[in-house]
Scaffold this motif. Structure first.
Motif, PDB file in Angstrom:
ATOM      1  N   TYR A   1      54.964  10.398  39.988  1.00 51.00           N
ATOM      2  CA  TYR A   1      55.325  11.632  40.688  1.00 51.00           C
ATOM      3  C   TYR A   1      56.827  11.904  40.705  1.00 51.00           C
ATOM      4  O   TYR A   1      57.254  13.019  41.005  1.00 51.00           O
ATOM      5  CB  TYR A   1      54.760  11.645  42.108  1.00 51.00           C
ATOM      6  CG  TYR A   1      55.206  10.521  43.009  1.00 51.00           C
ATOM      7  CD1 TYR A   1      56.441  10.536  43.649  1.00 51.00           C
ATOM      8  CD2 TYR A   1      54.365   9.443  43.273  1.00 51.00           C
ATOM      9  CE1 TYR A   1      56.838   9.512  44.488  1.00 51.00           C
ATOM     10  CE2 TYR A   1      54.749   8.409  44.115  1.00 51.00           C
ATOM     11  CZ  TYR A   1      55.983   8.454  44.721  1.00 51.00           C
ATOM     12  OH  TYR A   1      56.380   7.440  45.565  1.00 51.00           O
TER      13      TYR A   1
ATOM     14  N   ASP B   1      56.690  17.781  37.579  1.00 43.86           N
ATOM     15  CA  ASP B   1      56.737  18.907  38.508  1.00 43.86           C
ATOM     16  C   ASP B   1      55.477  18.816  39.367  1.00 43.86           C
ATOM     17  O   ASP B   1      54.436  19.400  39.034  1.00 43.86           O
ATOM     18  CB  ASP B   1      56.782  20.218  37.725  1.00 43.86           C
ATOM     19  CG  ASP B   1      56.906  21.444  38.622  1.00 43.86           C
ATOM     20  OD1 ASP B   1      56.616  21.335  39.835  1.00 43.86           O
ATOM     21  OD2 ASP B   1      57.272  22.519  38.116  1.00 43.86           O
TER      22      ASP B   1
ATOM     23  N   PRO C   1      54.599  19.979  42.423  1.00 41.60           N
ATOM     24  CA  PRO C   1      53.998  21.218  42.950  1.00 41.60           C
ATOM     25  C   PRO C   1      53.173  21.963  41.903  1.00 41.60           C
ATOM     26  O   PRO C   1      52.080  22.471  42.206  1.00 41.60           O
ATOM     27  CB  PRO C   1      55.222  22.028  43.398  1.00 41.60           C
ATOM     28  CG  PRO C   1      56.226  20.980  43.763  1.00 41.60           C
ATOM     29  CD  PRO C   1      56.035  19.907  42.736  1.00 41.60           C
ATOM     30  N   ASP C   2      53.676  22.036  40.673  1.00 42.84           N
ATOM     31  CA  ASP C   2      52.920  22.718  39.614  1.00 42.84           C
ATOM     32  C   ASP C   2      51.593  22.012  39.363  1.00 42.84           C
ATOM     33  O   ASP C   2      50.553  22.664  39.185  1.00 42.84           O
ATOM     34  CB  ASP C   2      53.753  22.756  38.338  1.00 42.84           C
ATOM     35  CG  ASP C   2      53.015  23.421  37.180  1.00 42.84           C
ATOM     36  OD1 ASP C   2      52.757  24.639  37.260  1.00 42.84           O
ATOM     37  OD2 ASP C   2      52.678  22.708  36.206  1.00 42.84           O
ATOM     38  N   LYS C   3      51.607  20.688  39.346  1.00 39.90           N
ATOM     39  CA  LYS C   3      50.378  19.944  39.111  1.00 39.90           C
ATOM     40  C   LYS C   3      49.404  20.103  40.276  1.00 39.90           C
ATOM     41  O   LYS C   3      48.180  20.113  40.085  1.00 39.90           O
ATOM     42  CB  LYS C   3      50.685  18.476  38.844  1.00 39.90           C
ATOM     43  CG  LYS C   3      51.362  18.253  37.486  1.00 39.90           C
ATOM     44  CD  LYS C   3      51.466  16.793  37.137  1.00 39.90           C
ATOM     45  CE  LYS C   3      52.015  16.604  35.724  1.00 39.90           C
ATOM     46  NZ  LYS C   3      51.097  17.110  34.686  1.00 39.90           N
TER      47      LYS C   3
ATOM     48  N   VAL D   1      49.090  22.809  42.079  1.00 40.80           N
ATOM     49  CA  VAL D   1      48.486  24.126  41.864  1.00 40.80           C
ATOM     50  C   VAL D   1      47.338  24.024  40.864  1.00 40.80           C
ATOM     51  O   VAL D   1      46.261  24.617  41.045  1.00 40.80           O
ATOM     52  CB  VAL D   1      49.550  25.135  41.388  1.00 40.80           C
ATOM     53  CG1 VAL D   1      48.885  26.424  40.920  1.00 40.80           C
ATOM     54  CG2 VAL D   1      50.546  25.434  42.496  1.00 40.80           C
ATOM     55  N   LYS D   2      47.535  23.252  39.832  1.00 44.73           N
ATOM     56  CA  LYS D   2      46.529  23.144  38.768  1.00 44.73           C
ATOM     57  C   LYS D   2      45.256  22.442  39.229  1.00 44.73           C
ATOM     58  O   LYS D   2      44.196  22.623  38.609  1.00 44.73           O
ATOM     59  CB  LYS D   2      47.127  22.425  37.561  1.00 44.73           C
ATOM     60  CG  LYS D   2      48.173  23.276  36.828  1.00 44.73           C
ATOM     61  CD  LYS D   2      48.794  22.540  35.655  1.00 44.73           C
ATOM     62  CE  LYS D   2      49.802  23.430  34.937  1.00 44.73           C
ATOM     63  NZ  LYS D   2      50.491  22.723  33.826  1.00 44.73           N
TER      64      LYS D   2
ATOM     65  N   ASP E   1      47.140  25.060  47.339  1.00 44.76           N
ATOM     66  CA  ASP E   1      47.959  26.236  47.635  1.00 44.76           C
ATOM     67  C   ASP E   1      49.305  25.749  48.155  1.00 44.76           C
ATOM     68  O   ASP E   1      49.400  25.291  49.299  1.00 44.76           O
ATOM     69  CB  ASP E   1      47.264  27.108  48.677  1.00 44.76           C
ATOM     70  CG  ASP E   1      48.067  28.345  49.052  1.00 44.76           C
ATOM     71  OD1 ASP E   1      49.173  28.547  48.492  1.00 44.76           O
ATOM     72  OD2 ASP E   1      47.583  29.107  49.914  1.00 44.76           O
ATOM     73  N   ILE E   2      50.343  25.813  47.340  1.00 38.13           N
ATOM     74  CA  ILE E   2      51.630  25.269  47.763  1.00 38.13           C
ATOM     75  C   ILE E   2      52.342  26.192  48.747  1.00 38.13           C
ATOM     76  O   ILE E   2      53.422  25.848  49.247  1.00 38.13           O
ATOM     77  CB  ILE E   2      52.550  24.958  46.564  1.00 38.13           C
ATOM     78  CG1 ILE E   2      52.849  26.224  45.750  1.00 38.13           C
ATOM     79  CG2 ILE E   2      51.941  23.868  45.695  1.00 38.13           C
ATOM     80  CD1 ILE E   2      53.924  25.986  44.694  1.00 38.13           C
ATOM     81  N   HIS E   3      51.757  27.329  49.042  1.00 39.21           N
ATOM     82  CA  HIS E   3      52.331  28.217  50.061  1.00 39.21           C
ATOM     83  C   HIS E   3      51.669  28.008  51.422  1.00 39.21           C
ATOM     84  O   HIS E   3      52.044  28.663  52.397  1.00 39.21           O
ATOM     85  CB  HIS E   3      52.220  29.671  49.620  1.00 39.21           C
ATOM     86  CG  HIS E   3      52.964  29.947  48.347  1.00 39.21           C
ATOM     87  ND1 HIS E   3      54.336  29.959  48.276  1.00 39.21           N
ATOM     88  CD2 HIS E   3      52.509  30.171  47.087  1.00 39.21           C
ATOM     89  CE1 HIS E   3      54.718  30.204  47.033  1.00 39.21           C
ATOM     90  NE2 HIS E   3      53.637  30.340  46.285  1.00 39.21           N
TER      91      HIS E   3
ATOM     92  N   ARG F   1      63.158  18.259  45.470  1.00 42.96           N
ATOM     93  CA  ARG F   1      62.329  19.067  44.569  1.00 42.96           C
ATOM     94  C   ARG F   1      61.121  19.617  45.320  1.00 42.96           C
ATOM     95  O   ARG F   1      60.730  20.772  45.107  1.00 42.96           O
ATOM     96  CB  ARG F   1      61.886  18.234  43.366  1.00 42.96           C
ATOM     97  CG  ARG F   1      63.011  17.980  42.369  1.00 42.96           C
ATOM     98  CD  ARG F   1      62.495  17.447  41.048  1.00 42.96           C
ATOM     99  NE  ARG F   1      61.828  16.156  41.164  1.00 42.96           N
ATOM    100  CZ  ARG F   1      62.457  14.992  41.182  1.00 42.96           C
ATOM    101  NH1 ARG F   1      63.794  14.946  41.112  1.00 42.96           N
ATOM    102  NH2 ARG F   1      61.784  13.854  41.268  1.00 42.96           N
TER     103      ARG F   1
ATOM    104  N   MET G   1      60.159  23.900  46.260  1.00 40.40           N
ATOM    105  CA  MET G   1      58.951  24.583  45.796  1.00 40.40           C
ATOM    106  C   MET G   1      57.879  24.767  46.862  1.00 40.40           C
ATOM    107  O   MET G   1      57.025  25.644  46.734  1.00 40.40           O
ATOM    108  CB  MET G   1      58.353  23.796  44.622  1.00 40.40           C
ATOM    109  CG  MET G   1      59.233  23.742  43.378  1.00 40.40           C
ATOM    110  SD  MET G   1      59.472  25.370  42.621  1.00 40.40           S
ATOM    111  CE  MET G   1      57.790  25.743  42.116  1.00 40.40           C
TER     112      MET G   1
END
Length: 277
Positions: free
Chosen positions: A134, A138, A140-142, A144-145, A149-151, A176, A180
């Motif tokens: 980790y 990235d 946060p991108d992973k 999302v995938k 919901d990173i928000h 980081r 994000m």
């Protein structure tokens, strides 16, 4: 033996300590799945380390209990996303399975592959997993995938990680996440710098540290004596902290009252960003 070499002995030994809890009274946590990952070889390693520093097994009990309590409390307060960093054989996704709550294990590919094999052999479907280091991706991108919901608020369980990581990598990773993810908490445990530097003044602590590193082929490199450094080096706020012995005095007062000396060198903390409540 090849599985242990590939995955790393630490995860197996911690499973041994979690397995021991079923014989303890009072029982501080339940993990009926730990025995799935235990071997006689690892039980012997755990016993050897326990003999060097008997307090170690008590402090681990309090650590496991602390992170269980944090997970339970946060889910009870409405947290619906839980990420377990360096997950190893952590089974909280099953222990705390709750409708509407999404879990994700993050660990090296070999660890998650082995864990999935064991779970599937017992008819259990693994939670979502991100096989990676980790620190190098990235995250946060992973997330999302895999459907996060990173928000929305996220709880990161970061148990048994900080002492193995160079401090600058820790700050970089946390910053980081801050860049994000607008709202999250991260719960972690940490040693005093005196443990890392072998300056605690307790020969047993130094002997245990040396034996742990040699037996499991790992290295502790980072400790903290004041969590205020996280507020100086990141955009996170310290929202909770305490010694693991303090937890023990609350959940197992008879056992904890018999401990002394080196037990004040191991603590936990929770850092937060944004509105997580």
């Amino acid at each position: 033996m090849s599985d242990i070499n590939e995955v790393g002995a630490t995860a197996f030994v911690l499973a041994c300590f979690r397995e021991m809890e079923k014989e303890r009274e009072p029982r501080l946590f339940d993990d009926p799945y730990a025995e799935w990952f235990v071997t006689d070889e690892m039980r012997e390693k755990a016993r050897r380390m326990q003999a060097i520093l008997p307090e170690s097994s008590e402090l681990l009990r309090y650590r496991f209990c602390t992170f269980d309590e944090i997970t339970r409390r946060e889910i009870g307060n409405g947290m619906r996303q839980v990420v377990i960093l360096g997950a190893g054989f952590d089974m909280r996704p099953l222990v705390f399975e709750t409708e509407g709550v999404r879990f994700c294990d993050v660990d090296q590919p070999a660890v998650l592959a082995f864990k999935s094999k064991v779970l599937e052999s017992h008819g259990v479907a693994p939670c979502a997993g991100i096989p990676c280091n980790y620190l190098d991706v990235d995250l946060p991108d992973k997330l999302v995938k895999v459907g996060f919901d990173i928000h929305a608020p996220i709880l990161f369980i970061w148990e048994g990680n900080s002492m193995y990581l160079p401090v600058e990598l820790i700050y970089g990773f946390l910053n980081r996440l801050c860049g994000m993810i607008p709202s999250f908490k991260i719960a972690f445990d940490y040693f005093s710098k005196r443990v890392i530097d072998r300056t605690s003044g307790h020969d047993q602590v130094t002997a245990f540290t040396d034996a742990f590193e040699k037996t499991l082929n790992v290295k502790w490199v980072t400790g903290f004596d004041d969590l205020a450094v996280f507020e100086q080096r990141t955009d996170l706020k310290v929202v909770e902290s305490g010694g693991l012995l303090d937890i023990g005095k609350r959940v197992a007062p008879d056992a904890a009252s018999a401990l002394s000396g080196p037990v004040d060198l191991y603590s936990y903390g929770i850092l937060a960003r944004g509105a997580t409540d």
